[in-house]
Design a protein around this motif. Structure first.
Motif, PDB file in Angstrom:
ATOM      1  N   ASP A 231     -32.094  36.709  -7.108  1.00 29.19           N
ATOM      2  CA  ASP A 231     -33.218  37.582  -7.457  1.00 29.19           C
ATOM      3  C   ASP A 231     -32.756  38.896  -8.056  1.00 29.19           C
ATOM      4  N   TRP A 232     -31.666  39.447  -7.509  1.00 29.73           N
ATOM      5  CA  TRP A 232     -31.249  40.785  -7.928  1.00 29.73           C
ATOM      6  C   TRP A 232     -30.019  40.776  -8.820  1.00 29.73           C
ATOM      7  N   GLN A 233     -29.490  39.592  -9.109  1.00 24.55           N
ATOM      8  CA  GLN A 233     -28.396  39.443 -10.062  1.00 24.55           C
ATOM      9  C   GLN A 233     -27.165  40.265  -9.676  1.00 24.55           C
TER      10      GLN A 233
ATOM     11  N   ASN B  58      -9.951  28.560 -13.667  1.00 25.76           N
ATOM     12  CA  ASN B  58     -11.134  29.331 -13.298  1.00 25.76           C
ATOM     13  C   ASN B  58     -10.763  30.719 -12.812  1.00 25.76           C
ATOM     14  N   ARG B  59      -9.618  30.817 -12.133  1.00 30.27           N
ATOM     15  CA  ARG B  59      -9.199  32.139 -11.674  1.00 30.27           C
ATOM     16  C   ARG B  59      -8.795  33.026 -12.845  1.00 30.27           C
ATOM     17  N   ILE B  60      -8.222  32.414 -13.867  1.00 26.63           N
ATOM     18  CA  ILE B  60      -7.813  33.204 -15.034  1.00 26.63           C
ATOM     19  C   ILE B  60      -9.003  33.535 -15.920  1.00 26.63           C
ATOM     20  N   GLN B  61      -9.839  32.540 -16.181  1.00 23.76           N
ATOM     21  CA  GLN B  61     -11.005  32.725 -17.030  1.00 23.76           C
ATOM     22  C   GLN B  61     -12.265  32.458 -16.185  1.00 23.76           C
ATOM     23  N   ARG B  62     -12.699  33.464 -15.451  1.00 25.84           N
ATOM     24  CA  ARG B  62     -13.854  33.320 -14.572  1.00 25.84           C
ATOM     25  C   ARG B  62     -15.140  33.285 -15.402  1.00 25.84           C
ATOM     26  N   MET B  63     -16.003  32.349 -15.088  1.00 21.66           N
ATOM     27  CA  MET B  63     -17.256  32.225 -15.804  1.00 21.66           C
ATOM     28  C   MET B  63     -18.294  33.137 -15.151  1.00 21.66           C
ATOM     29  N   PRO B  64     -18.910  34.026 -15.901  1.00 22.43           N
ATOM     30  CA  PRO B  64     -19.946  34.897 -15.316  1.00 22.43           C
ATOM     31  C   PRO B  64     -21.097  34.069 -14.765  1.00 22.43           C
ATOM     32  N   MET B  65     -21.600  34.490 -13.604  1.00 24.21           N
ATOM     33  CA  MET B  65     -22.665  33.727 -12.938  1.00 24.21           C
ATOM     34  C   MET B  65     -24.021  34.389 -13.103  1.00 24.21           C
ATOM     35  N   HIS B  66     -24.104  35.689 -12.859  1.00 22.58           N
ATOM     36  CA  HIS B  66     -25.382  36.393 -12.923  1.00 22.58           C
ATOM     37  C   HIS B  66     -25.536  37.021 -14.311  1.00 22.58           C
ATOM     38  N   THR B  67     -26.031  36.203 -15.215  1.00 27.63           N
ATOM     39  CA  THR B  67     -26.123  36.620 -16.616  1.00 27.63           C
ATOM     40  C   THR B  67     -27.566  36.695 -17.100  1.00 27.63           C
ATOM     41  N   SER B  68     -28.502  36.863 -16.182  1.00 25.69           N
ATOM     42  CA  SER B  68     -29.912  36.927 -16.573  1.00 25.69           C
ATOM     43  C   SER B  68     -30.178  38.171 -17.418  1.00 25.69           C
ATOM     44  N   ILE B  69     -31.112  38.028 -18.358  1.00 18.39           N
ATOM     45  CA  ILE B  69     -31.484  39.173 -19.197  1.00 18.39           C
ATOM     46  C   ILE B  69     -32.099  40.286 -18.353  1.00 18.39           C
ATOM     47  N   ARG B  70     -32.857  39.897 -17.320  1.00 21.58           N
ATOM     48  CA  ARG B  70     -33.496  40.872 -16.437  1.00 21.58           C
ATOM     49  C   ARG B  70     -32.540  41.241 -15.301  1.00 21.58           C
TER      50      ARG B  70
END
Length: 349
Positions: A119-121, A35-47
């Protein structure tokens, strides 16, 4: 023989359990490393947060109000003042409008860091940095908006109101305290518990009749009584408290009727000393003393069903002649906007 076999079986099961535990620990550490090497994006909302801010500003006015408890004109005034009076500017990824909206959203909705993240990504560290930056900037505006009242003039709200003039012509403002919910370290939490057992901080505010703050002190423990907060500020020469000017002695001579003119020489001239000075209105939680007028305990204003204005303001006290503080949410909201506009107009003068 059976006993020795059971012991051997137990040893084998224990060794298998240890091997399984170690394997799970190694697998967990390996997953953390991946996970440290390949971090998964968390705030990926279109808005994005910026798009959400524009949507709230340009959509129905109540949407913005429900989110940050402030309408667009007041929000734009605040942005203008922050640009002119502080060093706040657009950052690399966030506009000033979005930063201020995040801050107001957190304090108005009691939102947590995780709620603001969603809310604010933005990341939690970004939310914390933005909140601290805007909080310090707004606190730095206190010398601009919180100013000592003018003790020489009679406020227009009193001068042109026959209900208050001339009875309150020497009144310069009102003083009251309020409790604000707070978080305190466990070792001192009891000092911040008020009479309702909630952890709060006690603050004192002085306001004029044009709905402007003239003095504010914060940081007192919730267990401290309002009168002690005021007394401490009055006795502290470095507190900056705007003391009302002391009164002057005026001589009032008694004019006798013409029928007693012959007795003037034989009667001593009656001289009355009337001390006249400015004063604040305070509620019954404070002591009644020169410069601070508190209402008499147990005395209620006489009912007057024919006077709708008196009936509407019957919920007010001496320190709150406007009658605010009830459960009418619309009245509280309109008063907040009124205060914001008055402070902005006073700042531009």
């Amino acid at each position: 023989m059976s006993t020795s076999r059971s012991v051997e079986q137990w040893d084998e099961e224990f060794e298998c359990l240890i091997d399984l535990t170690l394997g799970l620990m190694a697998l967990n550490e390996g997953q953390r490393y991946v996970n440290r090497i390949q971090r998964m994006p968390m705030h990926t909302s279109i808005r994005t947060g910026h798009q959400y801010m524009l949507e709230l500003i340009n959509d129905h006015p109540d949407r913005l109000f429900n989110k940050i408890r402030m309408y667009r004109p007041c929000f734009e005034m605040l942005i203008q003042v922050l640009r002119q009076q502080t060093a706040l500017q657009n950052s690399r990824f966030l506009t000033l409008e979005e930063q201020v909206m995040i801050f107001i959203y957190v304090i108005s909705q009691k939102a947590t860091n995780r709620m603001a993240m969603e809310d604010w990504q933005h990341s939690g560290s970004t939310i914390s940095i933005v909140f601290t930056r805007i909080c310090k900037a707004i606190a730095s505006l206190s010398p601009i908006f919180i100013k000592t009242p003018n003790f020489d003039d009679v406020p227009d709200e009193i001068r042109f109101n026959p209900k208050y003039y001339p009875y309150f012509q020497d009144c310069v403002g009102a003083i009251d305290g309020t409790h604000i919910a707070a978080h305190a370290p466990s070792n001192v939490a009891n000092n911040y518990r008020g009479r309702k057992s909630n952890v709060t901080t006690n603050m004192l505010a002085v306001c004029s009749f044009d709905m402007l703050f003239t003095y504010v002190v914060t940081g007192w423990e919730g267990a401290v009584h309002d009168s002690r907060v005021l007394t401490t500020q009055l006795e502290d020469p470095n507190s900056g408290f705007p003391h009302p000017p002391p009164g002057i002695h005026r001589l009032i001579f008694v004019v006798l009727f013409d029928l007693l003119i012959k007795l003037i020489m034989s009667l001593p001239i009656l001289v009355l000393y009337n001390r006249v000075g400015k004063y604040y209105l305070v509620d019954s939680g404070y002591s009644n003393k020169p410069g601070y007028l508190a209402p008499f305990h147990g005395v209620m204003p006489p009912p007057d069903s024919d006077d709708e204005d008196n009936t509407a303001s019957s919920s007010g006290t001496a320190a709150n002649p406007h009658g605010y503080g009830g459960n009418d949410e619309n009245l509280a909201n309109s008063m907040r906007d009124h205060i914001m506009i008055q402070m902005y107009l006073h700042y531009n003068m």
